[in-house]
Design a protein around this motif. Structure first.
Motif, PDB file in Angstrom:
ATOM      1  N   PRO A   1       0.810  -1.223   0.000  1.00 43.70           N
ATOM      2  CA  PRO A   1       0.000   0.000   0.000  1.00 43.70           C
ATOM      3  C   PRO A   1       0.845   1.276   0.000  1.00 43.70           C
ATOM      4  O   PRO A   1       0.506   2.246  -0.686  1.00 43.70           O
ATOM      5  CB  PRO A   1      -0.816  -0.115   1.299  1.00 43.70           C
ATOM      6  CG  PRO A   1      -0.895  -1.573   1.558  1.00 43.70           C
ATOM      7  CD  PRO A   1       0.417  -2.124   1.099  1.00 43.70           C
ATOM      8  N   LEU A   2       1.944   1.275   0.743  1.00 43.67           N
ATOM      9  CA  LEU A   2       2.798   2.457   0.773  1.00 43.67           C
ATOM     10  C   LEU A   2       3.431   2.708  -0.593  1.00 43.67           C
ATOM     11  O   LEU A   2       3.466   3.842  -1.083  1.00 43.67           O
ATOM     12  CB  LEU A   2       3.884   2.282   1.838  1.00 43.67           C
ATOM     13  CG  LEU A   2       4.864   3.454   2.006  1.00 43.67           C
ATOM     14  CD1 LEU A   2       4.117   4.712   2.409  1.00 43.67           C
ATOM     15  CD2 LEU A   2       5.931   3.113   3.036  1.00 43.67           C
ATOM     16  N   THR A   3       3.934   1.641  -1.220  1.00 41.27           N
ATOM     17  CA  THR A   3       4.536   1.779  -2.547  1.00 41.27           C
ATOM     18  C   THR A   3       3.522   2.251  -3.574  1.00 41.27           C
ATOM     19  O   THR A   3       3.801   3.142  -4.392  1.00 41.27           O
ATOM     20  CB  THR A   3       5.142   0.438  -2.990  1.00 41.27           C
ATOM     21  OG1 THR A   3       6.111   0.010  -2.032  1.00 41.27           O
ATOM     22  CG2 THR A   3       5.816   0.573  -4.350  1.00 41.27           C
ATOM     23  N   ASN A   4       2.326   1.673  -3.539  1.00 43.93           N
ATOM     24  CA  ASN A   4       1.286   2.079  -4.483  1.00 43.93           C
ATOM     25  C   ASN A   4       0.841   3.518  -4.262  1.00 43.93           C
ATOM     26  O   ASN A   4       0.518   4.233  -5.219  1.00 43.93           O
ATOM     27  CB  ASN A   4       0.081   1.144  -4.379  1.00 43.93           C
ATOM     28  CG  ASN A   4       0.302  -0.177  -5.091  1.00 43.93           C
ATOM     29  OD1 ASN A   4       1.217  -0.321  -5.895  1.00 43.93           O
ATOM     30  ND2 ASN A   4      -0.525  -1.161  -4.785  1.00 43.93           N
ATOM     31  N   SER A   5       0.816   3.948  -3.003  1.00 46.18           N
ATOM     32  CA  SER A   5       0.404   5.331  -2.729  1.00 46.18           C
ATOM     33  C   SER A   5       1.412   6.314  -3.318  1.00 46.18           C
ATOM     34  O   SER A   5       1.031   7.334  -3.920  1.00 46.18           O
ATOM     35  CB  SER A   5       0.271   5.563  -1.225  1.00 46.18           C
ATOM     36  OG  SER A   5       1.532   5.563  -0.576  1.00 46.18           O
ATOM     37  N   ILE A   6       2.698   6.016  -3.178  1.00 46.98           N
ATOM     38  CA  ILE A   6       3.726   6.888  -3.752  1.00 46.98           C
ATOM     39  C   ILE A   6       3.621   6.891  -5.277  1.00 46.98           C
ATOM     40  O   ILE A   6       3.740   7.948  -5.925  1.00 46.98           O
ATOM     41  CB  ILE A   6       5.122   6.430  -3.297  1.00 46.98           C
ATOM     42  CG1 ILE A   6       5.261   6.599  -1.777  1.00 46.98           C
ATOM     43  CG2 ILE A   6       6.222   7.219  -4.019  1.00 46.98           C
ATOM     44  CD1 ILE A   6       6.532   6.032  -1.208  1.00 46.98           C
ATOM     45  N   ARG A   7       3.371   5.723  -5.846  1.00 47.71           N
ATOM     46  CA  ARG A   7       3.232   5.640  -7.300  1.00 47.71           C
ATOM     47  C   ARG A   7       2.012   6.424  -7.768  1.00 47.71           C
ATOM     48  O   ARG A   7       2.040   7.074  -8.822  1.00 47.71           O
ATOM     49  CB  ARG A   7       3.130   4.183  -7.729  1.00 47.71           C
ATOM     50  CG  ARG A   7       3.192   3.981  -9.235  1.00 47.71           C
ATOM     51  CD  ARG A   7       3.497   2.552  -9.583  1.00 47.71           C
ATOM     52  NE  ARG A   7       3.717   2.404 -11.014  1.00 47.71           N
ATOM     53  CZ  ARG A   7       4.117   1.279 -11.585  1.00 47.71           C
ATOM     54  NH1 ARG A   7       4.356   0.214 -10.848  1.00 47.71           N
ATOM     55  NH2 ARG A   7       4.294   1.217 -12.889  1.00 47.71           N
ATOM     56  N   ASP A   8       0.917   6.368  -7.007  1.00 42.26           N
ATOM     57  CA  ASP A   8      -0.270   7.145  -7.359  1.00 42.26           C
ATOM     58  C   ASP A   8       0.026   8.644  -7.326  1.00 42.26           C
ATOM     59  O   ASP A   8      -0.424   9.395  -8.195  1.00 42.26           O
ATOM     60  CB  ASP A   8      -1.425   6.822  -6.403  1.00 42.26           C
ATOM     61  CG  ASP A   8      -1.969   5.422  -6.616  1.00 42.26           C
ATOM     62  OD1 ASP A   8      -1.751   4.850  -7.694  1.00 42.26           O
ATOM     63  OD2 ASP A   8      -2.606   4.888  -5.675  1.00 42.26           O
ATOM     64  N   PHE A   9       0.780   9.086  -6.307  1.00 38.29           N
ATOM     65  CA  PHE A   9       1.154  10.503  -6.231  1.00 38.29           C
ATOM     66  C   PHE A   9       1.962  10.910  -7.468  1.00 38.29           C
ATOM     67  O   PHE A   9       1.734  11.964  -8.060  1.00 38.29           O
ATOM     68  CB  PHE A   9       1.974  10.770  -4.966  1.00 38.29           C
ATOM     69  CG  PHE A   9       1.147  10.920  -3.728  1.00 38.29           C
ATOM     70  CD1 PHE A   9       0.127  11.855  -3.654  1.00 38.29           C
ATOM     71  CD2 PHE A   9       1.401  10.131  -2.616  1.00 38.29           C
ATOM     72  CE1 PHE A   9      -0.643  11.998  -2.512  1.00 38.29           C
ATOM     73  CE2 PHE A   9       0.638  10.266  -1.472  1.00 38.29           C
ATOM     74  CZ  PHE A   9      -0.388  11.200  -1.409  1.00 38.29           C
ATOM     75  N   LEU A  10       2.910  10.068  -7.851  1.00 39.56           N
ATOM     76  CA  LEU A  10       3.755  10.380  -9.003  1.00 39.56           C
ATOM     77  C   LEU A  10       2.966  10.406 -10.302  1.00 39.56           C
ATOM     78  O   LEU A  10       3.328  11.128 -11.240  1.00 39.56           O
ATOM     79  CB  LEU A  10       4.900   9.358  -9.105  1.00 39.56           C
ATOM     80  CG  LEU A  10       5.914   9.368  -7.956  1.00 39.56           C
ATOM     81  CD1 LEU A  10       6.949   8.265  -8.144  1.00 39.56           C
ATOM     82  CD2 LEU A  10       6.611  10.724  -7.856  1.00 39.56           C
ATOM     83  N   ASN A  11       1.882   9.620 -10.362  1.00 38.25           N
ATOM     84  CA  ASN A  11       1.035   9.593 -11.558  1.00 38.25           C
ATOM     85  C   ASN A  11      -0.042  10.672 -11.537  1.00 38.25           C
ATOM     86  O   ASN A  11      -0.847  10.757 -12.459  1.00 38.25           O
ATOM     87  CB  ASN A  11       0.365   8.227 -11.706  1.00 38.25           C
ATOM     88  CG  ASN A  11       1.349   7.143 -12.128  1.00 38.25           C
ATOM     89  OD1 ASN A  11       2.303   7.407 -12.847  1.00 38.25           O
ATOM     90  ND2 ASN A  11       1.115   5.929 -11.669  1.00 38.25           N
TER      91      ASN A  11
END
Length: 258
Positions: free
Chosen positions: A208-218
């Motif tokens: 979840p933490l990794t996906n949240s950062i990826r969502d921010f970057l996208n």
């Protein structure tokens, strides 16, 4: 129109499976869009957040269709994500009708994860490995291995009883901390902090933490915020469980643990 409705429902079903099993937001949106276009639904709009799907077809016309799905935050099952990705690629190649693709999605949705025994052993091995990486001795690694075994059996038990995520993480982190104290002060182990840290790592919300950062970057800031809050909440629950056990032991015995 009936064909478009079936395509919209099919795309929504595929999106729900992906989102429920930990896929990234951009992957869900792209998959749904590709499925809709493959069935001739080119006038579409798809909007996805971490716990919801919104899609429309023919907006502004008298035959407009819409779809809304609530998807509770769940765990991660990469085998289901991979299965849906494969089905979507085959749909784009024109291999399946909507009914055939729906049957394939139902099968993908019910793919069972690895056997519980495999999960238990993987958790134990992961706990021992992280204990070693953080500088633990062989005895510390053995203690973490045993704690990992007990931890995942306990997690599976709580999950089967319907316990929510907050209680699972608080109680599980408290259990492994108590086991770390027991190993260090009663049985064997050279570094209690290494035993506890290694045993807790399997509970950490890495995906979840990794996906949240990826969502921010996208640019998906809302989805990134939702997943970040979920990850921080899990981390706080783990810290609370550890803190309760350490504080209780120190108050009862007067021994400073860490």
């Amino acid at each position: 129109m009936d064909k478009h409705r079936k395509a919209l429902e099919l795309a929504g079903h595929a999106g729900c499976i992906l989102l429920k099993n930990g896929a990234e937001i951009f992957r869900v949106q792209e998959t749904m869009t590709r499925i809709l276009c493959a069935y001739g639904v080119t006038d579409n709009n798809v909007y996805v957040i971490s716990n919801g799907i919104f899609a429309t077809e023919g907006e502004g016309t008298e035959h407009a269709l819409s779809l809304v799905r609530h998807v509770p935050l769940g765990g991660v099952n990469l085998s289901r994500i991979d299965a849906v990705n494969a089905i979507s690629r085959e749909i784009c190649e024109g291999r399946w009708t909507t009914d055939e693709a729906e049957a394939l999605l139902i099968r993908a949705e019910t793919l069972t994860p690895e056997k519980p025994l495999t999960h238990v052993f993987a958790c134990a091995l992961g706990a021992a490995s992280f204990c070693y990486l953080f500088g633990g001795s062989p005895l510390d690694c053995l203690a973490s291995f045993i704690s990992g075994l007990v931890l995942w059996v306990f997690v599976l038990f709580l999950t089967a009883k319907g316990a929510n995520k907050i209680m699972v993480n608080i109680l599980s982190s408290a259990l492994v901390t108590a086991m770390g104290v027991l190993f260090f002060h009663v049985l064997f182990g050279d570094n209690m902090d290494m035993i506890v840290i290694g045993s807790i790592v399997p509970l950490l919300p890495g995906v979840p933490l990794t996906n949240s950062i990826r969502d921010f970057l996208n640019g998906d800031y809302l989805s990134g915020t939702i997943r970040m809050i979920d990850a921080v909440l899990v981390a706080c629950c783990i810290a609370l469980g550890v803190g309760i056990v350490l504080s209780a032991f120190q108050m009862l015995t007067g021994i400073t643990l860490l």
